[in-house]
Design an enzyme around this catalytic site. Structure first.
Site, PDB file in Angstrom:
ATOM      1  N   LEU A  18       0.682  -1.520   0.052  1.00 30.08           N
ATOM      2  CA  LEU A  18      -0.429  -0.065   0.119  1.00 30.08           C
ATOM      3  C   LEU A  18       1.183   1.544   0.339  1.00 30.08           C
ATOM      4  CD1 LEU A  18      -2.423  -1.253   2.227  1.00 30.08           C
ATOM      5  CD2 LEU A  18      -2.949  -1.334   0.127  1.00 30.08           C
ATOM      6  N   GLY A  19       1.665   1.116   0.481  1.00 28.39           N
ATOM      7  CA  GLY A  19       2.743   2.138   0.213  1.00 28.39           C
ATOM      8  C   GLY A  19       4.130   1.964   1.361  1.00 28.39           C
ATOM      9  N   ARG A  20       5.460   2.704   0.623  1.00 30.37           N
ATOM     10  CA  ARG A  20       6.441   2.628   0.778  1.00 30.37           C
ATOM     11  C   ARG A  20       7.233   4.157   1.513  1.00 30.37           C
ATOM     12  NH1 ARG A  20       9.228  -2.045  -0.801  1.00 30.37           N
ATOM     13  NH2 ARG A  20       8.644  -2.782  -2.775  1.00 30.37           N
ATOM     14  N   GLY A  22      10.640   5.334   3.988  1.00 29.56           N
ATOM     15  CA  GLY A  22      12.563   5.210   3.973  1.00 29.56           C
ATOM     16  C   GLY A  22      13.120   4.004   5.097  1.00 29.56           C
ATOM     17  N   PHE A  23      11.632   3.837   5.794  1.00 29.86           N
ATOM     18  CA  PHE A  23      12.447   3.068   6.718  1.00 29.86           C
ATOM     19  C   PHE A  23      11.619   1.910   7.086  1.00 29.86           C
ATOM     20  CE2 PHE A  23      14.662   6.221   8.176  1.00 29.86           C
ATOM     21  CZ  PHE A  23      16.001   5.676   7.832  1.00 29.86           C
ATOM     22  N   SER A  24      10.103   1.688   6.303  1.00 30.02           N
ATOM     23  CA  SER A  24       8.837   0.861   6.203  1.00 30.02           C
ATOM     24  C   SER A  24       8.295   0.378   5.433  1.00 30.02           C
ATOM     25  CB  SER A  24       8.093   1.343   7.565  1.00 30.02           C
ATOM     26  OG  SER A  24       7.352   2.850   7.180  1.00 30.02           O
ATOM     27  N   VAL A  26       4.511  -0.127   4.215  1.00 32.90           N
ATOM     28  CA  VAL A  26       2.587  -1.271   4.487  1.00 32.90           C
ATOM     29  C   VAL A  26       2.247  -2.096   3.366  1.00 32.90           C
ATOM     30  CG1 VAL A  26       0.381   0.191   5.415  1.00 32.90           C
ATOM     31  CG2 VAL A  26       2.786   1.133   5.301  1.00 32.90           C
ATOM     32  N   LYS A  46       1.461  -2.557   9.033  1.00 33.06           N
ATOM     33  CA  LYS A  46       2.803  -1.259   8.297  1.00 33.06           C
ATOM     34  C   LYS A  46       4.555  -2.332   9.178  1.00 33.06           C
ATOM     35  CE  LYS A  46       4.933   2.832   9.703  1.00 33.06           C
ATOM     36  NZ  LYS A  46       4.816   4.527   9.837  1.00 33.06           N
ATOM     37  N   ASP A 173       4.534  15.965  12.735  1.00 31.22           N
ATOM     38  CA  ASP A 173       4.792  15.056  11.606  1.00 31.22           C
ATOM     39  C   ASP A 173       3.325  15.635  11.077  1.00 31.22           C
ATOM     40  OD1 ASP A 173       5.677  15.783   8.649  1.00 31.22           O
ATOM     41  OD2 ASP A 173       6.158  13.261   8.855  1.00 31.22           O
TER      42      ASP A 173
END
Length: 415
Positions: A18-20, A22-24, A26, A46, A173
């Site tokens: 579903l998404g990326r 820098g350190f993870s 999903v 995640k 953030d």
């Protein structure tokens, strides 16, 4: 809370990404607990990548394996630094999510954590799946967009922030891409998510404060002062400004200049866009974008504001130009997010500055996005995935085309 005796794959069928970050990464997950397809629960999983142990560091890049001791030392230092930051962010997100589960969840405007697993690949957070899309993606697709709709967005974000702030959690953030709709229904709740950079009272590592999206960062964060719940309110003020105009309040040709504008609270309502708005929403934005954090309203105070409640927000459809600008801003944001994520996964500290100088603060139009996509397809040797040099070449080509277009029109362009 971490479950070491169970395997994630035994509990969930893991499907598409579903998404990326820098350190993870999903991925979508489907519960295996029920045999009935109608009863199966979809979740977002995640995975926070486990950093390498100091005794077993990751391999150095090829250029650092030569007999150049300076190159080797620099690469080794950056590798250790990346591992350290990854470890801090992983620990921080788990700490914050545990605090949310204990003191906030369930909440209609804060993402819910269901479970946590740990294995050799990292730590897996099993989260509520938000399938309704990102905030701006939903807005630009609406047939009718008004102040009432913008006020409803601010109200939901403020409700989530109020709950977090009561538990001494600062998001740090807050930005549109960290606000997702739960589902595709018209009345879907809006959820605040992604707490990797959040802080809990005095327990957060200082490294976390080094990150954040510049467009939404408060003056006190830029000056390395104390970041509090009022810093989130600044970010909400920036989001509201964009919701009503289609562009951010601080526009500059360089990050340094933008930082100076943010530190001085230098923004305006002079453009013709703002002539169609009454004083109340503009006064609200001005209060949220006060340089002095103590003068900004709290999330709870915001929930009592007549415009946020919807009593004075107008139902008239907004100018089509505002929605068009919002589409361009959203497309540019997605491009930059993808680029920065790509850099973080490769040479995080060595190449970011070069990439930012290529991306700048350009506002991509639909035809420019189409051209950029075409250039990627022509240039990328491996198909979908671009190397950094290929990405750089595509961005340079985009800038060249824009300069030609500007010279033909013989008029200045706003960056």
């Amino acid at each position: 809370m971490i479950q070491e005796t169970r395997r994630l794959a035994d509990e969930y069928e893991i499907s598409e990404i579903l998404g990326r970050g820098g350190f993870s990464v999903v991925r979508k997950g489907i519960s295996r607990k029920s045999s009935s397809s109608s009863d199966k629960t979809d979740v977002a999983i995640k995975t926070l990548k486990r950093p390498f142990a100091p005794s077993n560091p990751p391999p150095l890049p090829p250029h650092a394996r030569r007999n150049d001791q300076n190159s080797f030392a620099a690469a080794a230092f950056q590798t250790r630094k990346q591992v350290s930051i990854s470890n801090v962010l992983l620990t921080n997100e788990i700490l914050v999510m545990r605090k949310i589960v204990e003191n906030v969840s369930p909440h209609p405007n804060v993402i819910d954590l269901y479970d946590v697993y740990e294995d050799e690949n990292g730590v897996h957070l099993v989260l509520e799946l938000c399938s309704g899309g990102e905030l701006f993606d939903r807005i630009v697709k609406q047939e009718r967009y008004s102040e009432v709709g913008a006020a409803a967005v601010v109200r939901q974000i403020a409700q989530g922030l109020a709950a977090l702030h009561r538990s001494n959690i600062v998001h740090r953030d807050l930005k549109p891409e960290n606000c997702l709709f739960l589902d595709n229904t018209v009345d879907s709740p809006l959820k605040i998510m992604d707490f990797g950079l959040s802080s809990v009272e005095e327990f957060t590592d200082p490294v976390v404060g080094l990150f954040g999206s510049i467009d939404y960062v408060s003056p006190e964060a830029l000056s390395q002062g104390q970041v509090t719940s009022k810093s989130d309110m600044w970010a909400l003020g920036v989001i509201l400004y964009i919701l009503l105009s289609g562009y951010p309040p601080f526009i500059a040709q360089s990050n340094r200049q933008k930082q100076q504008m943010i530190m001085a609270g230098e923004f305006s309502f002079y453009e013709k866009t703002w002539k169609g708005f009454l004083c109340q929403p503009k006064q609200l934005i001005s209060s949220l974008l006060k340089v002095d954090p103590d003068k900004r309203p709290s999330a709870q105070e915001l929930l009592d504001h007549p415009w946020v409640v919807g009593l004075s927000a107008r139902e008239d459809q907004m100018d089509a130009e505002i929605v068009s600008r919002l589409q361009s801003f959203n497309a540019r944001r997605k491009l930059r997010a993808a680029a920065i994520a790509s850099v973080w996964t490769s040479s995080i500290f060595l190449r970011t500055k070069k990439l930012k100088s290529l991306l700048g603060s350009y506002d991509l139009k639909p035809d420019e996005i189409k051209n950029l996509s075409s250039h990627f397809k022509k240039i990328c040797v491996k198909g979908d995935n671009a190397t950094l040099s290929e990405f750089r070449l595509s961005c340079k080509r985009l800038i060249q085309l824009r300069l030609v277009s500007m010279s033909l029109r013989a008029e200045p362009a706003r960056l």
